[in-house]
Design an enzyme around this catalytic site. Structure first.
Site, PDB file in Angstrom:
ATOM      1  N   ASN A 136       0.829  -1.220   0.000  1.00 17.78           N
ATOM      2  CA  ASN A 136       0.000   0.000   0.000  1.00 17.78           C
ATOM      3  C   ASN A 136       0.865   1.273   0.000  1.00 17.78           C
ATOM      4  OD1 ASN A 136       1.043   0.063   2.559  1.00 17.78           O
ATOM      5  ND2 ASN A 136      -0.906  -0.056   3.643  1.00 17.78           N
ATOM      6  N   GLU A 143       1.515   4.490   7.361  1.00 20.44           N
ATOM      7  CA  GLU A 143       0.436   3.977   6.518  1.00 20.44           C
ATOM      8  C   GLU A 143      -0.182   5.116   5.695  1.00 20.44           C
ATOM      9  OE1 GLU A 143       0.179   0.896   6.225  1.00 20.44           O
ATOM     10  OE2 GLU A 143      -0.041  -0.221   8.100  1.00 20.44           O
TER      11      GLU A 143
END
Ligand code: F6R
Length: 241
Positions: A136, A143
């Protein structure tokens, strides 16, 4: 961004290790930023081999790692401290006191984040930061959505990241839910960045990194504003570029 293609995982590891060894030899007092995970494992094996065969010394080298799981003590085989000690530090002549990771079992985690950020500042910049990349686009454990201005902080791990790392744990419920990670701004302060990628699972992330715009939903794209980034990726990881 300078892209160095490699044939496969072994070739990627060899090229990255060669580049690092040259820098360590020309600057034996350097500070290395290190990563954990499957990607750098082969590089660490090569550094150990070179140390044993050619005597490259780490006596005056300092290391700072990107991240650590919260809740795992250093002796837990799944902690990143354990990974680094058993997979690299114990096989070099590096001084253990000069190897740094966030303490995942600290009593006060917020204070630990501040201590770690201060430590990075006191080292006056990381000379070379090694990075892997998540599917990702995460770097360290930053993140999607993490501000590019972030410093060392606590993160809640995405389910996809926990699943990707579950292979090391007995079961999914044993995979920690939180980690401490260097922030994106802390990573960008490094003088030079070396990002490694291997395998088709990383192909989309590498394509987005190379062709996409800087965007906080894709953390690795922060590297676009850095002036000294090298990517070493194998054929499978470069297959969509
Ligand atoms: C680990 C780290 C992570 C990994 C990424 C890729 O210290 O910073 O960003 O680099 O999760 O992991 P692997 O290499 O296992 O595919």
């Amino acid at each position: 961004m300078n892209i160095i293609p490699a044939a496969d995982y072994q070739d990627m590891s060899h090229k990255a290790a060669h580049l690092m060894i040259e820098k360590i030899r020309s600057n034996p007092d350097m500070t290395l930023g290190l990563a954990t995970g499957s990607t750098p494992k082969g590089v660490y094996d090569e550094l150990i081999k070179d140390h044993m065969e050619n005597g490259t010394s780490y006596k005056r080298i300092t290391t700072v790692n990107l991240d650590e799981y919260i809740g795992l003590p250093p002796f837990d085989p799944n902690s990143y401290r354990y990974f680094m000690n058993s997979g690299l530090f114990n096989h070099l002549d590096i001084q253990q006191v000069n190897t740094h990771l966030p303490k995942g079992d600290a009593d006060d985690i917020n204070q630990e984040c501040q201590r770690y950020e201060q430590l990075i500042k006191d080292l006056v910049d990381i000379d070379l930061q090694l990075l892997g990349i998540g599917q990702n686009g995460h770097i360290g454990f930053n993140e999607p959505g993490t501000p590019f201005t972030s410093r060392t902080h606590v993160v809640k791990l995405e389910e996809s990241t926990r699943k990707a790392n579950a292979r090391f744990f007995e079961s999914m419920d044993k995979v920690p839910t939180h980690a401490i990670t260097m922030g994106i701004a802390s990573i960008l302060d490094s003088r030079e960045i070396l990002l490694l990628a291997s395998g088709s699972a990383k192909a989309e992330a590498i394509t987005q990194l190379v062709h996409g715009e800087a965007n906080e939903q894709f953390p690795a794209s922060a590297l676009k504003v850095h002036s000294n980034v090298t990517i070493i990726a194998d054929e499978a990881a470069l297959s969509l570029v």
